[in-house]
Scaffold this motif. Structure first.
Motif, PDB file in Angstrom:
ATOM      1  N   VAL A  92       2.273  -8.593  15.573  1.00  0.00           N
ATOM      2  CA  VAL A  92       3.247  -7.903  16.409  1.00  0.00           C
ATOM      3  C   VAL A  92       4.653  -8.295  15.973  1.00  0.00           C
ATOM      4  O   VAL A  92       4.929  -9.468  15.724  1.00  0.00           O
ATOM      5  N   VAL A  93       5.540  -7.319  15.872  1.00  0.00           N
ATOM      6  CA  VAL A  93       6.955  -7.589  15.620  1.00  0.00           C
ATOM      7  C   VAL A  93       7.659  -7.618  16.971  1.00  0.00           C
ATOM      8  O   VAL A  93       7.543  -6.677  17.763  1.00  0.00           O
ATOM      9  N   LEU A  94       8.373  -8.705  17.246  1.00  0.00           N
ATOM     10  CA  LEU A  94       9.129  -8.835  18.479  1.00  0.00           C
ATOM     11  C   LEU A  94      10.605  -8.614  18.193  1.00  0.00           C
ATOM     12  O   LEU A  94      11.128  -9.089  17.181  1.00  0.00           O
ATOM     13  N   LYS A  95      11.272  -7.903  19.105  1.00  0.00           N
ATOM     14  CA  LYS A  95      12.719  -7.676  18.986  1.00  0.00           C
ATOM     15  C   LYS A  95      13.401  -8.254  20.215  1.00  0.00           C
ATOM     16  O   LYS A  95      13.095  -7.864  21.353  1.00  0.00           O
TER      17      LYS A  95
ATOM     18  N   MET B 129       8.323  -4.674  21.712  1.00  0.00           N
ATOM     19  CA  MET B 129       7.252  -5.138  20.837  1.00  0.00           C
ATOM     20  C   MET B 129       6.749  -3.963  20.008  1.00  0.00           C
ATOM     21  O   MET B 129       6.514  -2.888  20.546  1.00  0.00           O
ATOM     22  N   PHE B 130       6.603  -4.191  18.713  1.00  0.00           N
ATOM     23  CA  PHE B 130       6.097  -3.157  17.808  1.00  0.00           C
ATOM     24  C   PHE B 130       4.683  -3.561  17.385  1.00  0.00           C
ATOM     25  O   PHE B 130       4.495  -4.505  16.620  1.00  0.00           O
ATOM     26  N   ARG B 131       3.693  -2.828  17.903  1.00  0.00           N
ATOM     27  CA  ARG B 131       2.281  -3.173  17.672  1.00  0.00           C
ATOM     28  C   ARG B 131       1.646  -2.200  16.679  1.00  0.00           C
ATOM     29  O   ARG B 131       0.612  -1.597  16.957  1.00  0.00           O
ATOM     30  N   HIS B 132       2.243  -2.045  15.526  1.00  0.00           N
ATOM     31  CA  HIS B 132       1.800  -1.027  14.582  1.00  0.00           C
ATOM     32  C   HIS B 132       0.994  -1.579  13.421  1.00  0.00           C
ATOM     33  O   HIS B 132       0.410  -0.807  12.662  1.00  0.00           O
ATOM     34  N   HIS B 133       0.964  -2.909  13.253  1.00  0.00           N
ATOM     35  CA  HIS B 133       0.232  -3.505  12.142  1.00  0.00           C
ATOM     36  C   HIS B 133      -1.124  -4.033  12.601  1.00  0.00           C
ATOM     37  O   HIS B 133      -1.351  -4.257  13.795  1.00  0.00           O
TER      38      HIS B 133
ATOM     39  N   HIS C 187      10.897   1.337  10.895  1.00  0.00           N
ATOM     40  CA  HIS C 187      11.111   1.396  12.343  1.00  0.00           C
ATOM     41  C   HIS C 187      12.542   1.834  12.638  1.00  0.00           C
ATOM     42  O   HIS C 187      13.479   1.406  11.957  1.00  0.00           O
ATOM     43  N   ASP C 188      12.686   2.631  13.668  1.00  0.00           N
ATOM     44  CA  ASP C 188      14.000   3.044  14.146  1.00  0.00           C
ATOM     45  C   ASP C 188      13.991   2.925  15.659  1.00  0.00           C
ATOM     46  O   ASP C 188      13.311   3.684  16.355  1.00  0.00           O
ATOM     47  N   GLY C 189      14.726   1.942  16.176  1.00  0.00           N
ATOM     48  CA  GLY C 189      14.732   1.693  17.616  1.00  0.00           C
ATOM     49  C   GLY C 189      15.308   2.824  18.432  1.00  0.00           C
ATOM     50  O   GLY C 189      15.138   2.857  19.654  1.00  0.00           O
ATOM     51  N   ARG C 190      15.982   3.784  17.799  1.00  0.00           N
ATOM     52  CA  ARG C 190      16.550   4.913  18.531  1.00  0.00           C
ATOM     53  C   ARG C 190      15.530   6.008  18.789  1.00  0.00           C
ATOM     54  O   ARG C 190      15.754   6.905  19.600  1.00  0.00           O
ATOM     55  N   ALA C 191      14.385   5.948  18.076  1.00  0.00           N
ATOM     56  CA  ALA C 191      13.349   6.965  18.241  1.00  0.00           C
ATOM     57  C   ALA C 191      12.518   6.668  19.485  1.00  0.00           C
ATOM     58  O   ALA C 191      12.504   5.555  20.013  1.00  0.00           O
ATOM     59  N   ALA C 192      11.825   7.687  19.960  1.00  0.00           N
ATOM     60  CA  ALA C 192      10.964   7.519  21.132  1.00  0.00           C
ATOM     61  C   ALA C 192       9.857   6.511  20.822  1.00  0.00           C
ATOM     62  O   ALA C 192       9.275   6.533  19.736  1.00  0.00           O
ATOM     63  N   PRO C 193       9.568   5.588  21.753  1.00  0.00           N
ATOM     64  CA  PRO C 193       8.521   4.586  21.512  1.00  0.00           C
ATOM     65  C   PRO C 193       7.169   5.256  21.257  1.00  0.00           C
ATOM     66  O   PRO C 193       6.855   6.309  21.808  1.00  0.00           O
ATOM     67  N   SER C 194       6.363   4.635  20.393  1.00  0.00           N
ATOM     68  CA  SER C 194       5.033   5.162  20.104  1.00  0.00           C
ATOM     69  C   SER C 194       4.073   3.999  19.950  1.00  0.00           C
ATOM     70  O   SER C 194       4.457   2.884  19.592  1.00  0.00           O
ATOM     71  N   THR C 195       2.815   4.242  20.235  1.00  0.00           N
ATOM     72  CA  THR C 195       1.798   3.194  20.123  1.00  0.00           C
ATOM     73  C   THR C 195       1.253   3.089  18.708  1.00  0.00           C
ATOM     74  O   THR C 195       0.612   2.105  18.369  1.00  0.00           O
TER      75      THR C 195
END
Length: 521
Positions: free
Chosen positions: A119-122, A143-147, A176-184
């Motif tokens: 997980v990538v944490l921001k 949190m970016f749970r894409h990997h 990753h672009d934090g301005r885009a709509a969140p996605s799972t």
């Protein structure tokens, strides 16, 4: 007549040891270079972690803050503008598993963290502005749970705070672009899939569409963001615009070796790329030159005398993740390269000008190489039957930095202060200074370094926690098993050249590389 002659002497032959009021910038550069000639002989420790410190990062722009993270799952921030830096100015609640990498966004709006929990944490870093807000949240704001595997690299965009790249052992690089709509899930158009673990990804410091990548198969590439991502129909060669030669050749071996490439780093100007290689030396490339210009070894002491027979020196055979860095604090260009070593030291090399290195390296045709006149020489080659390049070997480091009792993984040179930071298997960070007065005062670093297998009590009077000593002992055992590994034995390469017939030998495992070749590990 003599008086007139002295007045007409060119400025370049004046005594440059005296302040030059007509050229203050020149005098400043000369003063800084004189201090850096001594290396970083002073040090002090920062203690807040309870186990290995795997990741260090200076904040962007002026490097005011140092972020540290590791196996204790905490992220500590140290304010280097404080008179006495003794405790973190604030801490963040880290991930659920070990931290491998930390990074500040372009304008320090965010701190990014990644590690073994995929997980990538921001974290929101705006609280770092004075006065510090003690009530601000210490939890991640996203949190970016894409990997699907450990995060090995995070690359913030050089300009945009919301954009970053992540690289993982699942073989994917995700935009990753934090301005885009969140996605799972990561969108396909924002993903590059490799056939090997990603070990490094880094945005170019000036050209915002260019980034570099490295993987466990030894491949290092320069890529263009506009060609690497987007719909498949619009992509070109996964964005690759340049590939660096990373395979090794030696006359005593009938095959090439492809060292696993680990950390990658750009200098501030973006004109050089440094690559750490497992079982080999840090290697320096000019940006658009496929062949390296230098390798950084340490067969000499900083004073130029050879390392005594049997003594430890720079090595990178222990399977820890090492990250090197360029530096040139107070200078217009980065003239230093630093890397951690298995001999419980950090090393700093002075880099000659690029043109000088390019002129001094040697290119050898395959026919001349095959004639056998280069016994003992290690060269770089892109294929078995291709020409060879022998880069300049920098045998004499500018400095060997002590203060550690085990493997050093991360070394960073501060962007503006005459300072470097190092960390690794131990629970503390070591700050190294070129002058004694930095950060409220430093002490001369003890010249002696503990040897592999040596008890701590025999090497130092400092106390150490029992749990930390158990970790140090464990890595001593790993070093005793892996420390003398030869890259040509552990990383054989079977190329795609017609007629190649290298034998894997031993119990090597095969894996497909990104370009379809077979790698033997």
């Amino acid at each position: 007549m003599d008086h007139l002659s002295s007045r007409r002497r060119p400025a370049l032959i004046r005594d440059l040891s005296r302040p030059n009021l007509r050229h203050p910038q020149l005098h400043r550069i000369q003063a800084v270079e004189a201090l850096l000639q001594r290396g970083f002989p002073y040090s002090r420790k920062l203690a807040a972690h309870s186990s290995c410190v795997n990741a260090l990062a200076f904040s962007s722009l002026d490097g005011r803050f140092l972020a540290s993270g590791g196996d204790d799952l905490n992220i500590h921030l140290w304010d280097l503008h404080e008179e006495q830096v003794t405790t973190p100015c604030c801490s963040f609640r880290g991930p659920r598993r070990n931290i491998f990498v930390l990074a500040f966004s372009a304008n320090n709006r965010y701190i990014l963290s990644g590690g073994t929990d995929d997980v990538v944490l921001k974290f929101d870093a705006t609280q770092l502005e004075r006065p510090l807000n003690p009530q601000a949240s210490r939890s991640p704001d996203h949190m970016f749970r894409h990997h699907d595997a450990s995060i090995r690299a995070l690359a913030p965009h050089a300009v945009q705070d919301d954009i970053f790249l992540s690289g993982s052992e699942d073989g994917r690089i995700i935009l990753h672009d934090g301005r885009a709509a969140p996605s799972t899930r990561a969108r396909a158009q924002d993903t590059i899939q490799f056939m090997a673990e990603v070990t490094g990804v880094l945005f170019h410091p000036i050209m915002e569409h260019i980034f570099a990548t490295s993987d466990a198969n030894g491949r290092v590439c320069l890529r263009d963001l506009r060609m690497a991502f987007g719909p498949l129909t619009q992509r070109t060669q996964e964005g690759v615009v340049h590939t660096y030669t990373t395979k090794l050749s030696r006359r005593s071996a009938s095959y090439l070796s492809n060292p696993e490439t680990g950390g990658i780093s750009f200098n501030r100007q973006g004109s050089r790329l440094g690559v750490t290689m497992l079982h080999y030396f840090p290697t320096i490339y000019a940006l658009m030159d496929p062949d390296p210009v230098a390798v950084c070894s340490a067969s000499n002491l900083p004073d130029g005398t050879p390392i005594p027979s049997g003594a430890y020196t720079y090595a990178n055979s222990c399977s820890t993740m090492k990250q090197g860095s360029f530096g040139g604090p107070g200078l217009d260009e980065d003239t230093l390269y630093a890397a951690g070593s298995d001999d419980f030291r950090a090393y700093v090399w002075a880099l000659p000008p690029p043109a000088e290195l390019a002129a001094r390296r040697t290119r050898i045709s395959h026919a001349d190489w095959d004639a056998g006149a280069h016994a003992g020489v290690v060269a770089f080659a892109d294929r078995s039957a291709g020409p060879r390049c022998v880069p300049v070997e920098l045998h004499t480091p500018r400095a060997r930095l002590g203060g550690h009792a085990s493997v050093v993984n991360s070394v960073l040179v501060h962007p503006t202060m005459l300072l470097a930071a190092s960390a690794g298997v131990e629970a503390h960070i070591v700050l190294h200074g070129a002058v004694e007065s930095l950060l409220g005062g430093m002490r001369p670093t003890a010249p002696r370094v503990r040897k592999v297998g040596e008890a701590w009590a025999e090497a130092s009077e400092e106390e150490i926690e029992e749990g930390e000593w158990e970790t140090i002992t464990l890595f001593d055992e790993i070093l005793q098993r892996e420390g003398n590994a030869d890259v040509f034995d552990v990383r054989r390469w079977r190329g795609g050249d017609e007629g190649d017939s290298e034998d894997s030998g031993g119990d090597s495992e095969e894996s497909d590389s990104e370009d379809g070749r077979v790698l033997l590990r």
